[in-house]
Design a protein around this motif. Structure first.
Motif, PDB file in Angstrom:
ATOM      1  N   HIS A  65       0.830  -1.209   0.000  1.00 28.95           N
ATOM      2  CA  HIS A  65       0.000   0.000   0.000  1.00 28.95           C
ATOM      3  C   HIS A  65       0.866   1.261   0.000  1.00 28.95           C
ATOM      4  N   LEU A  66       1.969   1.250   0.716  1.00 25.35           N
ATOM      5  CA  LEU A  66       2.848   2.417   0.724  1.00 25.35           C
ATOM      6  C   LEU A  66       3.458   2.652  -0.655  1.00 25.35           C
ATOM      7  N   ARG A  67       3.845   1.586  -1.322  1.00 24.65           N
ATOM      8  CA  ARG A  67       4.384   1.741  -2.678  1.00 24.65           C
ATOM      9  C   ARG A  67       3.329   2.310  -3.621  1.00 24.65           C
ATOM     10  N   GLU A  68       2.111   1.845  -3.485  1.00 18.07           N
ATOM     11  CA  GLU A  68       1.021   2.320  -4.345  1.00 18.07           C
ATOM     12  C   GLU A  68       0.743   3.807  -4.081  1.00 18.07           C
ATOM     13  N   LEU A  69       0.778   4.212  -2.813  1.00 19.81           N
ATOM     14  CA  LEU A  69       0.541   5.617  -2.491  1.00 19.81           C
ATOM     15  C   LEU A  69       1.626   6.506  -3.080  1.00 19.81           C
ATOM     16  N   GLN A  83       0.960   7.154  -6.679  1.00 19.11           N
ATOM     17  CA  GLN A  83      -0.103   8.135  -6.936  1.00 19.11           C
ATOM     18  C   GLN A  83       0.424   9.564  -6.817  1.00 19.11           C
ATOM     19  N   VAL A  84       1.293   9.801  -5.847  1.00 14.58           N
ATOM     20  CA  VAL A  84       1.904  11.128  -5.715  1.00 14.58           C
ATOM     21  C   VAL A  84       2.731  11.439  -6.955  1.00 14.58           C
ATOM     22  N   ALA A  85       3.465  10.456  -7.443  1.00 13.37           N
ATOM     23  CA  ALA A  85       4.290  10.662  -8.626  1.00 13.37           C
ATOM     24  C   ALA A  85       3.453  11.012  -9.851  1.00 13.37           C
ATOM     25  N   GLN A  86       2.180  10.593  -9.851  1.00 13.73           N
ATOM     26  CA  GLN A  86       1.279  10.890 -10.963  1.00 13.73           C
ATOM     27  C   GLN A  86       0.574  12.233 -10.803  1.00 13.73           C
ATOM     28  N   VAL A 136       3.801  11.591   0.395  1.00 14.94           N
ATOM     29  CA  VAL A 136       2.615  10.979   1.003  1.00 14.94           C
ATOM     30  C   VAL A 136       2.346  11.649   2.342  1.00 14.94           C
ATOM     31  N   GLU A 137       1.103  12.042   2.571  1.00 12.50           N
ATOM     32  CA  GLU A 137       0.709  12.695   3.821  1.00 12.50           C
ATOM     33  C   GLU A 137       0.279  11.642   4.843  1.00 12.50           C
ATOM     34  N   VAL A 138       0.553  11.897   6.094  1.00 13.41           N
ATOM     35  CA  VAL A 138       0.181  10.970   7.163  1.00 13.41           C
ATOM     36  C   VAL A 138      -0.574  11.732   8.242  1.00 13.41           C
ATOM     37  N   VAL A 139      -1.751  11.214   8.604  1.00 10.28           N
ATOM     38  CA  VAL A 139      -2.546  11.805   9.683  1.00 10.28           C
ATOM     39  C   VAL A 139      -2.988  10.699  10.630  1.00 10.28           C
ATOM     40  N   ALA A 140      -3.293  11.078  11.851  1.00  7.00           N
ATOM     41  CA  ALA A 140      -3.810  10.133  12.844  1.00  7.00           C
ATOM     42  C   ALA A 140      -4.879  10.828  13.668  1.00  7.00           C
TER      43      ALA A 140
END
Length: 243
Positions: free
Chosen positions: A161-165, A168-171, A211-215
């Motif tokens: 999932h991290l690789r996929e995210l 998406q940013v690269a796109q 990639v953004e990270v929130v909690a």
């Protein structure tokens, strides 16, 4: 987000075969409940712990009860039902409670994407000035001295999932890792390097890639440490990536 009916309290006897848990009810009866969690549930199945079950009147269900909450320490609750976090995150986003993800007109679930054939938990679209946001939701229930760790076991799926995210940013789109903190004893979230070092490395790489990270933490307990009847996300929790 509220439970539709009051939960039934009991005492955990054992969890087994991943999806089953035997629970002793206050009247002494023993029932088998569905355990909706495929993970290790590290720290979330203490012997004789107080647990809370939801009940279904659906005659087609094999098991009437579903395990929802567990008391991991006196007055400290965790939600182990991994079907809940996606709904919790979606409700909070659509209600505008997550400022960084506000302003999107559309939200879709389980959308196929990526070279590794994944499904994104939430795809936000229709923002007047920002690109679509691909949101991956993770449930955090492993706690040690106030710190929440993810994952609680080695997760090749989470690494994917991290690789996929990052892709998406690269796109040109936004990609967001959304930690739902379903544990009242957690004050910050960190990658569990001591459990899955590769995941921690990839998470830091993902953040560097954009990639953004929130909690956000859920309101599981009242002032006495008993179930509040709700699962709504109410406050942000810091994510710490220092090694």
């Amino acid at each position: 987000m509220k439970f539709l009916q009051p939960l039934q309290m009991g005492r955990l006897i054992r969890r087994y075969k991943r999806f089953l848990a035997d629970v002793r009810l206050p009247d002494g009866a023993e029932v088998t409940a569905h355990c909706p969690n495929t993970g290790s549930m590290l720290g979330c199945q203490p012997d004789d712990a107080r647990v809370w079950l939801s009940a279904s009147d659906n005659p087609k269900r094999k098991l009437k009860y579903t395990w929802e909450l567990v008391e991991t320490a006196p007055g400290v609750l965790a939600c182990i039902n991994t079907a809940r976090p996606n709904h919790q995150a979606r409700e909070a986003i659509e209600a505008g409670r997550v400022p960084s993800l506000a302003g999107y007109a559309g939200c879709r679930s389980e959308v196929r994407y990526g070279a590794e054939k994944s499904r994104i938990d939430l795809l936000l679209s229709g923002h007047p000035s920002r690109p679509d946001a691909w949101v991956e939701v993770k449930n955090v229930t492993l706690a040690e001295a106030g710190t929440g760790f993810f994952p609680d076991a080695v997760t090749e799926r989470g690494q994917k999932h991290l690789r996929e995210l990052m892709a998406q940013v690269a796109q040109g789109d936004r990609a967001v890792l959304f930690f739902v903190v379903n544990h009242t004893g957690i004050d910050e979230v960190r990658p569990a390097d001591h459990i899955d070092a590769r995941y921690g490395q990839l998470l830091r790489q993902a953040v560097e890639a954009g990639v953004e990270v929130v909690a956000w933490r859920a309101d599981l307990a009242d002032e006495e440490g008993n179930p509040s009847g709700g699962l709504s996300l109410t406050e942000p929790v810091p994510v710490v990536l220092d090694e």
